[in-house]
Design a protein around this motif. Structure first.
Motif, PDB file in Angstrom:
ATOM      1  N   GLY A  45      41.599  29.250  29.503  1.00 22.58           N
ATOM      2  CA  GLY A  45      40.317  28.864  30.279  1.00 22.58           C
ATOM      3  C   GLY A  45      39.820  28.666  31.343  1.00 22.58           C
ATOM      4  N   PHE A  46      41.134  27.817  32.247  1.00 18.42           N
ATOM      5  CA  PHE A  46      40.463  27.089  33.708  1.00 18.42           C
ATOM      6  C   PHE A  46      41.108  27.593  34.257  1.00 18.42           C
ATOM      7  CE2 PHE A  46      43.727  25.473  36.366  1.00 18.42           C
ATOM      8  CZ  PHE A  46      42.669  24.579  37.520  1.00 18.42           C
ATOM      9  N   ALA A  47      41.906  28.691  34.141  1.00 19.99           N
ATOM     10  CA  ALA A  47      42.054  29.462  35.293  1.00 19.99           C
ATOM     11  C   ALA A  47      40.736  30.809  35.670  1.00 19.99           C
ATOM     12  CB  ALA A  47      43.561  29.549  35.418  1.00 19.99           C
ATOM     13  N   ALA A  48      40.686  31.012  34.602  1.00 27.12           N
ATOM     14  CA  ALA A  48      39.067  31.784  34.373  1.00 27.12           C
ATOM     15  C   ALA A  48      38.087  31.600  34.946  1.00 27.12           C
ATOM     16  CB  ALA A  48      39.587  33.267  32.910  1.00 27.12           C
ATOM     17  N   ASN A  49      38.038  30.411  34.701  1.00 28.03           N
ATOM     18  CA  ASN A  49      36.688  29.317  34.744  1.00 28.03           C
ATOM     19  C   ASN A  49      36.554  28.882  36.247  1.00 28.03           C
ATOM     20  OD1 ASN A  49      35.030  26.213  35.915  1.00 28.03           O
ATOM     21  ND2 ASN A  49      34.601  27.526  33.426  1.00 28.03           N
TER      22      ASN A  49
ATOM     23  N   ALA B 298      25.044  39.143  35.793  1.00 28.14           N
ATOM     24  CA  ALA B 298      25.612  38.890  34.165  1.00 28.14           C
ATOM     25  C   ALA B 298      27.781  38.555  33.803  1.00 28.14           C
ATOM     26  CB  ALA B 298      24.825  40.564  33.440  1.00 28.14           C
ATOM     27  N   GLY B 299      27.795  39.525  34.401  1.00 30.55           N
ATOM     28  CA  GLY B 299      28.854  39.553  34.007  1.00 30.55           C
ATOM     29  C   GLY B 299      30.160  38.271  34.789  1.00 30.55           C
ATOM     30  N   VAL B 300      29.645  37.575  35.521  1.00 26.55           N
ATOM     31  CA  VAL B 300      30.092  35.702  35.584  1.00 26.55           C
ATOM     32  C   VAL B 300      29.945  35.263  34.262  1.00 26.55           C
ATOM     33  CG1 VAL B 300      29.858  34.220  37.108  1.00 26.55           C
ATOM     34  CG2 VAL B 300      29.737  36.376  38.446  1.00 26.55           C
ATOM     35  N   ARG B 301      28.832  35.539  34.086  1.00 19.90           N
ATOM     36  CA  ARG B 301      28.561  34.974  33.034  1.00 19.90           C
ATOM     37  C   ARG B 301      28.969  34.859  32.110  1.00 19.90           C
ATOM     38  NH1 ARG B 301      21.796  35.155  33.720  1.00 19.90           N
ATOM     39  NH2 ARG B 301      21.756  33.206  35.067  1.00 19.90           N
ATOM     40  N   ALA B 302      29.120  36.508  31.352  1.00 17.89           N
ATOM     41  CA  ALA B 302      30.304  36.924  30.493  1.00 17.89           C
ATOM     42  C   ALA B 302      31.826  36.333  30.352  1.00 17.89           C
ATOM     43  CB  ALA B 302      30.438  38.885  30.398  1.00 17.89           C
ATOM     44  N   GLY B 303      32.421  36.659  32.144  1.00 19.06           N
ATOM     45  CA  GLY B 303      33.770  35.404  32.044  1.00 19.06           C
ATOM     46  C   GLY B 303      33.708  34.095  31.943  1.00 19.06           C
ATOM     47  N   LEU B 304      32.631  34.226  32.407  1.00 16.01           N
ATOM     48  CA  LEU B 304      32.667  32.350  32.326  1.00 16.01           C
ATOM     49  C   LEU B 304      32.530  32.072  30.863  1.00 16.01           C
ATOM     50  CD1 LEU B 304      29.867  31.073  35.076  1.00 16.01           C
ATOM     51  CD2 LEU B 304      32.962  30.874  34.547  1.00 16.01           C
TER      52      LEU B 304
ATOM     53  N   SER C 267      52.073  28.947  32.124  1.00 12.40           N
ATOM     54  CA  SER C 267      52.403  29.673  33.065  1.00 12.40           C
ATOM     55  C   SER C 267      51.137  30.681  32.876  1.00 12.40           C
ATOM     56  CB  SER C 267      53.675  29.478  33.956  1.00 12.40           C
ATOM     57  OG  SER C 267      54.035  28.672  33.761  1.00 12.40           O
ATOM     58  N   LEU C 268      51.826  30.925  31.223  1.00 13.28           N
ATOM     59  CA  LEU C 268      51.259  32.538  30.768  1.00 13.28           C
ATOM     60  C   LEU C 268      49.517  32.121  31.450  1.00 13.28           C
ATOM     61  CD1 LEU C 268      53.096  33.450  28.188  1.00 13.28           C
ATOM     62  CD2 LEU C 268      52.902  34.578  29.870  1.00 13.28           C
ATOM     63  N   GLY C 269      49.215  30.875  30.916  1.00  8.85           N
ATOM     64  CA  GLY C 269      47.925  31.413  31.196  1.00  8.85           C
ATOM     65  C   GLY C 269      46.842  31.276  31.891  1.00  8.85           C
ATOM     66  N   PHE C 270      47.521  30.286  32.947  1.00  5.86           N
ATOM     67  CA  PHE C 270      47.383  30.447  34.476  1.00  5.86           C
ATOM     68  C   PHE C 270      47.053  32.063  34.916  1.00  5.86           C
ATOM     69  CE2 PHE C 270      48.391  26.033  34.911  1.00  5.86           C
ATOM     70  CZ  PHE C 270      47.228  25.433  35.046  1.00  5.86           C
ATOM     71  N   ALA C 271      48.342  32.973  34.425  1.00  4.58           N
ATOM     72  CA  ALA C 271      48.510  34.078  34.706  1.00  4.58           C
ATOM     73  C   ALA C 271      47.079  34.652  34.111  1.00  4.58           C
ATOM     74  CB  ALA C 271      50.049  34.472  34.752  1.00  4.58           C
ATOM     75  N   LEU C 272      47.237  35.027  33.033  1.00  2.00           N
ATOM     76  CA  LEU C 272      46.167  35.383  32.756  1.00  2.00           C
ATOM     77  C   LEU C 272      45.206  35.204  32.879  1.00  2.00           C
ATOM     78  CD1 LEU C 272      48.595  35.247  29.214  1.00  2.00           C
ATOM     79  CD2 LEU C 272      48.081  37.375  30.476  1.00  2.00           C
TER      80      LEU C 272
END
Length: 485
Positions: free
Chosen positions: A286-290, A431-437, A409-414
């Motif tokens: 979640g942190f890496a995606a955000n 809208a795409g950015v909000r979906a990812g967030l 490490s998997l979390g940071f990579a995924l």
């Protein structure tokens, strides 16, 4: 750094009988190792274009400067934990830090791409050992009742290195050149090596080569992880690429039936920390995606400059560093589990507040929300690692540490791959950015739920929650750095 003594357990060969020494200098060394290892995972990304131009190779070839480090690092984490439970940690620490620094120097001096890739492959292997050593070094350097405080040091400095990587990389690329991104790590490695050489107890067994079984385990785990990462990376262009991830399931199941996989499964069952490791993975993803999506959003065509984006994103590590100072103390006083749950919940709250991001928002509007999420990560990092290390059997700390580092490490990579895939479901860019967030916030919320499933703790005589495996007695091996399994 000054040491404090108390009449706890004895550390053979290092102190008089009946005295325990808290080596906070070694905790600081663990923090330096964590910082430089995570810095390396992020700083090189910015230099790929410069590397491709300087070495006259394609961008795809230059990308192996990153992949060449990440793949062996992730593949060797669990075998490294098994190996470290069988050798002297002091010797392993000095070897891995020294060779990690040497590989950085070799990468900086690379005259052609094959040289650079070979140096990065070797550096990833030694990086795997360092990732496992971080929590073990911090956990065994102090008394068990101070572990929450000690574990907060590498748990805070590691993500700080990850976030500062792009900032440091940008400055070096603009003013010095791409070779400097490898050289900047050398002073930190030297400081950690000197501390370990001076303060690490001269106890434990000698080094020995990993057995063939460990190499087979590395091949299985590496293949499974490579399949998942490749499928997620290619999925945004064609969702059918996700089928590449399917072989990872039988590979992992086969590994769990091998001698290398059974000890990991045994440790997770004995300590009851499978859910905790799952929460570490979810929160890291979640942190890496955000972080990835917000950086891309701020750098849009009509958005912030590189400097403005970097300053905005710094709100997260600032919040994390401030809270990290208190997370360990709270864990030592009130218990690691409630503190870790509180931290994950605050992180999830910060990420939920970011979801409605809009073009009308200013940089401060985003920064204060990032700071909230950073405070949560600071409260969570040290306590969740203390929870894992205190729950693990004393003679299998490295195996437990390798499992939690693999999860992170998997979390940071995924995370970035999952966040990018989620943006495809938005009708517009915002809208795409909000979906990812939203996906990032869901992952953080899942981390909270998983932490609540961990009930393998009992109230000890002091304020720290101890596990059943460590409440009855704290063995000498639990207190001694470098004890062989």
């Amino acid at each position: 750094m000054a040491t404090q003594q108390s009449p706890a357990t004895s550390t053979p060969g290092d102190s008089p009988a009946g005295a325990a020494v808290d080596r906070w200098s070694l905790v600081f060394a663990a923090g330096l190792i964590s910082f430089v290892a995570m810095l390396d995972m992020n700083v090189v990304n910015l230099a790929l274009t410069d590397i491709a131009n300087a070495l006259d190779v394609s961008p795809t070839t230059a990308q192996w400067a990153v992949l060449g480090y990440q793949l062996p690092l992730v593949a060797l984490l669990l075998p490294a934990g098994r190996w470290l439970d069988q050798v002297g940690l002091r010797a392993a620490l000095l070897l891995s830090v020294g060779c990690f620094a040497l590989c950085s120097a070799l990468a900086a001096a690379a005259p052609w791409a094959s040289w650079l890739i070979a140096a990065r492959l070797a550096q990833g292997a030694f990086g795997a050992v360092l990732f496992v050593l971080m929590p073990v070094l911090a956990a065994t350097a102090v008394r068990p009742e101070l572990r929450g405080r000690a574990m907060s040091v590498p748990a805070t400095l590691g993500p700080l290195g990850a976030v500062l990587g792009p900032v440091v990389g940008g400055l070096l690329l603009d003013h010095v050149g791409w070779r400097a991104i490898f050289l900047v790590k050398l002073p930190i490695c030297l400081a950690a090596w000197l501390i370990a050489h001076r303060d690490a107890p001269r106890t434990g067994g000698r080094l020995r080569l990993p057995d063939r079984g460990s190499l087979g385990d590395a091949a299985l785990i590496g293949s499974a992880i490579a399949a998942v990462l490749l499928g997620l990376t290619l999925a945004p262009d064609a969702p059918l690429w996700l089928l590449l991830a399917l072989p990872s399931v039988p590979l992992v199941l086969f590994w769990l039936r091998r001698p290398g996989g059974r000890p990991v499964a045994t440790v997770l069952r004995a300590s009851g920390t499978a859910a905790v490791n799952g929460s570490v993975l979810a929160l890291a993803a979640g942190f890496a995606a955000n972080h990835f999506l917000l950086a891309q959003y701020l750098r849009r065509e009509d958005g912030e400059s590189a400097t403005g984006t970097a300053l905005t994103m710094l709100a997260f590590p600032l919040g994390m560093v401030v809270a990290g100072r208190f997370g360990g103390r709270l864990a030592d006083r009130w218990g690691a589990r409630p503190t870790a749950i509180t931290g994950a919940a605050v992180t999830a709250l910060g990420m939920l507040l970011i979801i409605p991001v809009d073009t009308d928002w200013s940089s401060p509007d985003i920064a204060w929300r990032l700071a909230v999420a950073g405070v949560g990560m600071g409260l969570n990092g040290g306590p969740v690692q203390a929870l894992v290390m205190t729950s693990a059997p004393p003679d299998q700390l490295a195996t437990a540490g390798s499992a939690v580092q693999l999860s992170r490490s998997l979390g940071f990579a995924l995370g970035p791959a999952l966040g990018t895939a989620a943006t495809l479901y938005g009708a517009t860019e915002i809208a795409g950015v909000r979906a990812g967030l939203t996906l990032a916030a869901v992952a953080a919320t899942l981390a909270v739920a998983l932490l609540t499933l961990h009930h393998h703790t009992t109230k000890g005589p002091g304020p720290t929650n101890r596990t059943k495996s460590t409440t009855t007695s704290t063995t000498e091996k639990d207190r001694t750095i470098g004890s062989p399994a």
